[in-house]
Enzyme design. Structure first.
Site, mmCIF file in Angstrom:
data_model
loop_
_atom_site.group_PDB
_atom_site.id
_atom_site.type_symbol
_atom_site.label_atom_id
_atom_site.label_comp_id
_atom_site.label_asym_id
_atom_site.label_seq_id
_atom_site.Cartn_x
_atom_site.Cartn_y
_atom_site.Cartn_z
ATOM 1 N N ARG A 230 0.858 -1.170 0.000
ATOM 2 C CA ARG A 230 0.000 0.000 0.000
ATOM 3 C C ARG A 230 0.904 1.233 0.000
ATOM 4 O O ARG A 230 1.969 1.236 0.627
ATOM 5 C CB ARG A 230 -0.910 0.033 1.233
ATOM 6 C CG ARG A 230 -2.012 -1.021 1.217
ATOM 7 C CD ARG A 230 -3.055 -0.737 0.155
ATOM 8 N NE ARG A 230 -4.185 -1.652 0.202
ATOM 9 C CZ ARG A 230 -4.310 -2.739 -0.527
ATOM 10 N NH1 ARG A 230 -3.344 -3.082 -1.369
ATOM 11 N NH2 ARG A 230 -5.395 -3.500 -0.433
ATOM 12 N N GLU A 259 -4.566 6.998 -4.985
ATOM 13 C CA GLU A 259 -4.809 6.431 -6.305
ATOM 14 C C GLU A 259 -6.148 6.914 -6.872
ATOM 15 O O GLU A 259 -7.120 7.026 -6.114
ATOM 16 C CB GLU A 259 -4.802 4.901 -6.215
ATOM 17 C CG GLU A 259 -3.456 4.360 -5.776
ATOM 18 C CD GLU A 259 -3.462 2.859 -5.540
ATOM 19 O OE1 GLU A 259 -4.528 2.215 -5.743
ATOM 20 O OE2 GLU A 259 -2.423 2.328 -5.137
ATOM 21 N N HIS A 277 -1.324 -0.181 -9.828
ATOM 22 C CA HIS A 277 -1.932 -1.096 -8.860
ATOM 23 C C HIS A 277 -2.534 -2.314 -9.556
ATOM 24 O O HIS A 277 -3.727 -2.623 -9.409
ATOM 25 C CB HIS A 277 -2.997 -0.388 -8.022
ATOM 26 C CG HIS A 277 -3.248 -1.064 -6.701
ATOM 27 N ND1 HIS A 277 -3.689 -0.401 -5.588
ATOM 28 C CD2 HIS A 277 -3.115 -2.370 -6.314
ATOM 29 C CE1 HIS A 277 -3.822 -1.239 -4.582
ATOM 30 N NE2 HIS A 277 -3.476 -2.455 -5.001
#
Length: 312
Positions: A230, A259, A277
């Site tokens: 993360r 994000e 991601h």
């Protein structure tokens, strides 16, 4: 029982039949606007929510859903699901811990190779007709440090040790008694004995910015950082400073603080590799994670224990 599931994730369209075939009615809401609209219009119908860690589910949203009984998180992380609120509402929360570990580990090694061997730069030079050749370090035989030796961390360690002859050390909340890898008591000590530092720990308050200026300084100017966990685990200002000063050799990042917004300063650096991601995304992993959701939902609505409960 025909339960209604609010689906907040944006990556399972090809696999929704796994849930529909078991009789679940799905309300697809993969954007913030669709999410707000679905909760407003269908609040009294929603029995379950399918979300991801970064998308989460807030206390206010839970309070708005009177029939909600279970929250299923696609993937291991559940950092933005309000667990105290879930407990207060008597909800069950599940996750997909370990289901996509192989995909994440594959992507981690791909990022590492791309970074250390400068694959993006070499590809760009050929496309420009420059045929630029640069000397880049070998990955084999390096010292690897892993922060977070769960299912993903173990899969990375196995690939690194067996495939690239790396020595592996790790930091966890506590040592594991089922592995032979060396244990370090804190991230700074781990970075100091590593050529490569990989972040594979869950996000959340307990791990926020545990990789800071001190850890990066310990990693040193020949060291590389890879984060597939993360964005919150690494202090972005400290990382940017270390990269700009070349206090570390480079970083490969699949995760970011906000994000899909990525700092422009990161995009301009030559010593980074960035992906959106996607480490856990593969047809195999996505199918398996949706199957895990289906199994948890089916067990729950049958009055049986869920397979992967999150402790509240």
């Amino acid at each position: 029982m025909r339960a209604t599931v609010l689906v907040l994730v944006e990556t399972i369209n090809d696999y929704v039949s796994i849930l529909e075939d078991q009789g679940y009615e799905l309300i697809m809401a993969p954007s913030p606007a669709a999410r707000a609209e679905a909760i407003e219009q269908h609040a009294d119908r929603i029995d379950a929510v399918l979300t991801r860690g970064p998308l989460g589910l807030t206390a206010d949203e839970m309070a708005t859903l009177p029939k909600l009984r279970i929250i299923c998180v696609l993937g291991a992380g559940y950092e933005n699901v309000d667990l105290p609120a879930a407990k207060a509402h008597g909800l069950t929360v599940t996750n997909g811990a370990g289901v996509n570990a192989s995909s994440v580990a594959d992507h981690t090694l791909a990022l590492l190779l791309a970074l250390m061997r400068d694959i993006p730069g070499a590809d760009a030079s050929v496309r420009r007709g420059e045929w630029a050749k640069t000397m880049r370090p070998s990955v084999a035989g390096k010292r690897l440090g892993i922060i977070g030796l769960g299912a993903v961390g173990l899969a990375i360690a196995k690939r690194a040790a067996l495939g690239f002859d790396m020595s592996v050390q790790y930091h966890n909340r506590s040592p594991r008694d089922d592995v032979d890898y060396g244990y370090c008591a804190n991230p700074t000590d781990l970075a100091a004995v590593s050529d490569i530092l990989i972040i594979a720990t869950p996000g959340g308050a307990q791990t926020r910015a545990i990789v800071d200026a001190g850890v990066l300084e310990a990693l040193g100017p020949q060291g590389y950082l890879v984060n597939i966990a993360r964005g919150s685990v690494v202090s972005t200002p400290d990382l940017l400073d270390a990269l700009q000063r070349q206090a570390i050799a480079g970083a490969a990042l699949d995760v970011f603080d906000d994000e899909p917004n990525v700092p422009d300063a990161l995009k301009t650096l030559r010593n980074v590799v960035l992906t959106p991601h996607v480490a856990g995304l593969s047809p195999e992993a996505t199918q398996d994670t949706v199957k895990m959701v289906e199994r948890n939902l089916t067990a729950f609505f049958a009055g049986e224990p869920v397979l992967t409960p999150v402790q509240l």
